[in-house]
Design an enzyme around this catalytic site. Structure first.
Site, short mmCIF file in Angstrom:
data_model
loop_
_atom_site.label_atom_id
_atom_site.label_comp_id
_atom_site.label_asym_id
_atom_site.label_seq_id
_atom_site.Cartn_x
_atom_site.Cartn_y
_atom_site.Cartn_z
N ASN A 1 0.87 -1.17 0.00
CA ASN A 1 0.00 0.00 0.00
C ASN A 1 0.91 1.23 0.00
OD1 ASN A 1 -1.78 2.04 0.50
ND2 ASN A 1 -2.71 1.11 2.32
N ARG B 1 -2.61 -2.09 -3.47
CA ARG B 1 -3.76 -1.22 -3.29
C ARG B 1 -3.59 -0.03 -4.23
NH1 ARG B 1 -4.92 3.26 1.08
NH2 ARG B 1 -7.09 3.64 0.62
N GLU C 1 -8.11 -4.94 5.23
CA GLU C 1 -7.97 -4.66 3.80
C GLU C 1 -6.85 -5.50 3.18
OE1 GLU C 1 -8.11 -0.53 5.27
OE2 GLU C 1 -8.78 -0.02 3.24
N ASP D 1 -5.43 12.90 15.79
CA ASP D 1 -5.49 11.53 16.29
C ASP D 1 -6.60 11.41 17.33
OD1 ASP D 1 -3.53 8.91 16.56
OD2 ASP D 1 -4.62 9.39 18.42
P1 ADP Z 1 -5.99 4.50 8.83
O1 ADP Z 1 -7.09 5.27 8.18
O2 ADP Z 1 -4.68 5.24 8.83
O3 ADP Z 1 -5.90 3.06 8.42
P2 ADP Z 1 -6.94 3.50 11.39
O4 ADP Z 1 -8.07 2.71 10.91
O5 ADP Z 1 -5.77 2.78 11.97
O6 ADP Z 1 -6.43 4.55 10.33
O7 ADP Z 1 -7.50 4.54 12.48
C1 ADP Z 1 -6.67 5.48 13.07
C2 ADP Z 1 -7.48 6.27 14.08
O8 ADP Z 1 -8.01 5.37 15.05
C3 ADP Z 1 -6.64 7.29 14.83
O9 ADP Z 1 -7.37 8.47 15.00
C4 ADP Z 1 -6.44 6.61 16.18
O10 ADP Z 1 -6.29 7.55 17.22
C5 ADP Z 1 -7.74 5.86 16.35
N1 ADP Z 1 -7.60 4.78 17.31
C6 ADP Z 1 -6.95 3.60 17.13
N2 ADP Z 1 -7.00 2.88 18.28
C7 ADP Z 1 -7.67 3.60 19.18
C8 ADP Z 1 -8.07 3.43 20.55
N3 ADP Z 1 -7.75 2.31 21.20
N4 ADP Z 1 -8.76 4.41 21.15
C9 ADP Z 1 -9.07 5.54 20.49
N5 ADP Z 1 -8.74 5.78 19.22
C10 ADP Z 1 -8.06 4.82 18.56
#
Ligand code: ADP
Length: 380
Positions: free
Chosen positions: A9, A73, A368, A264
């Site tokens: 990716n 991807r 994915e 985040d």
């Molecule tokens: P991407 O779109 O980069 O694949 P992800 O699906 O990994 O992203 O999601 C990232 C988001 O999920 C970030 O905002 C992160 O803070 C949030 N996140 C991941 N784990 C947790 C958690 N345990 N509690 C709160 N937020 C989380």
């Protein structure tokens, strides 16, 4: 027959990889090369990034002869590609021609493909398109209400993104419920850094929140999601902002980040809990995020007419119980009741609605990479 699929990716400044056993459904190795091409980064470009990944694969001790396919991807398939596609020189050239539609993503995807084809010359390389699942959108959902000739000439329509995730999660939802996907109507809420919603009727996508680009729809980490296009004209006229500045504003300085300073979600929750002015800003960002999500849930309930399931997925959707509870609070009258106990505990794919909830609410972790690996495996 057994073997492995390398899933790549390539983003604009990072490359994620995973070595997947598509039959067992497991990942043997995964990693990430970041900050590609940034100042002070040891990784000058995508070619260097892929060399580094090749090195890490060799160092892992896994026999690379077991890699029987590479799955890529690719963000934008335009109107040309929807099904997973065996990569040839012609396919690369056509993906390159789609750069205009996805200037941040497709060029990086193409470089990833070209370098990986040299590194793994003897196995099939397969492109899996993020837009593919939304090829089936009905005309009423795919069309924007603008001048028809302009739309046709420039390929302006709703393409949708995160398709691999929406397809995978909608099918997993059916599997968890022991139902045939063909008889299930599902709303999928993919809430990660990027965020999107989809309505899936009988296994086919009928609506999704992202559009020509991944900018439309839900509030995201740094993207605004829906906004009155008039805002752009207004900022152009009054603030003198040009296209590049507006692009940067909406893609990088908006969403949770624009409202609160952090993109985040974990940091957002910490900041809100800490209180003060920053906490208030984080609280507002959270409220705007939830409000937008609820609007989409309501809209998609109406699009589907009968909704059997609502599935939460990706980083926020899988991990933040409060978001799930707040997104669906007070919808008992519409047949949706989240069970607080179930919502607040458990791991993996699971039901979190009450037994008497007409619509079943679930958490379904997305994968994915596995979906791409399985698609690529079909070409081995
Ligand atoms: P991407 O779109 O980069 O694949 P992800 O699906 O990994 O992203 O999601 C990232 C988001 O999920 C970030 O905002 C992160 O803070 C949030 N996140 C991941 N784990 C947790 C958690 N345990 N509690 C709160 N937020 C989380």
């Amino acid at each position: 027959m057994t073997g492995l699929v390398l899933v790549l990716n390539s983003g604009s400044s990072s490359i994620k990889y995973q070595l997947v056993d598509p039959v067992a459904g497991t990942a043997l190795l995964s990693g990430l090369v970041e900050q590609i091409g940034e100042a002070d980064s040891p990784v000058a470009d995508h070619t260097a990034g892929l060399r580094l990944i090749h090195r890490q694969l060799i160092d892992s001790g896994i026999d690379l002869a077991a890699v029987r396919a590479v799955g890529h991807r690719v963000v934008h398939g335009g109107n040309l590609f929807h099904a997973p596609t065996l990569i040839t020189d012609e396919v690369v050239a056509e993906v390159e021609r789609l750069d205009e539609l996805a200037p941040l993503h497709n060029p990086a995807n193409v470089i990833g493909i070209e370098v990986a084809r040299k590194d793994f010359p003897d196995v099939p390389h397969v492109a899996v398109f993020d837009t593919g699942f939304f090829h089936s959108l009905p005309p009423a959902a795919a069309h924007y209400a603008i001048d028809h000739d302009v739309a046709t000439e420039y390929g302006i329509r709703r393409y949708g993104f995160h398709g691999t995730s929406h397809e995978y999660v909608s099918r997993e939802t059916a599997a968890v419920l022991g139902r045939d996907p063909a008889e299930l109507n599902t709303i999928v809420l993919h809430l990660g850094n990027g965020a999107s919603a989809s309505a899936v009727r009988g296994g086919m996508a009928v609506e999704t929140s992202m559009g020509l680009t991944p900018l439309e729809g839900l509030v995201m980490g740094t993207r605004s999601g829906d906004i009155d296009p008039g805002v752009l004209f207004h900022l152009n006229r009054t603030a003198g902002m040009g296209v590049a500045q507006l692009d940067e504003l909406l893609n990088r300085r908006s969403g949770l980040k624009g409202l609160s300073g952090v993109n985040d979600f974990r940091e957002l929750l910490d900041q809100r809990a800490a209180g003060g002015a920053a906490g208030e800003a984080a609280g507002l960002a959270y409220d705007v995020y939830i409000h937008r999500l609820r609007k989409y849930v309501g809209a998609y309930l109406a699009v589907l007419g009968r909704t059997d399931a609502i599935a939460f997925t990706a980083g926020v959707g899988e991990n933040v119980a409060d978001v799930r509870a707040d997104a669906l609070a007070g919808l008992e009258g519409l047949g949706i009741t989240v069970d607080p106990q179930r919502n607040g505990s458990g791991k993996g794919a699971r039901i979190i609605s009450a037994d008497d909830s007409r619509t079943t609410v679930l958490v379904v972790p997305t994968n994915e990479e596995l979906a791409i690996a399985r698609a690529a495996w079909k070409f081995v």
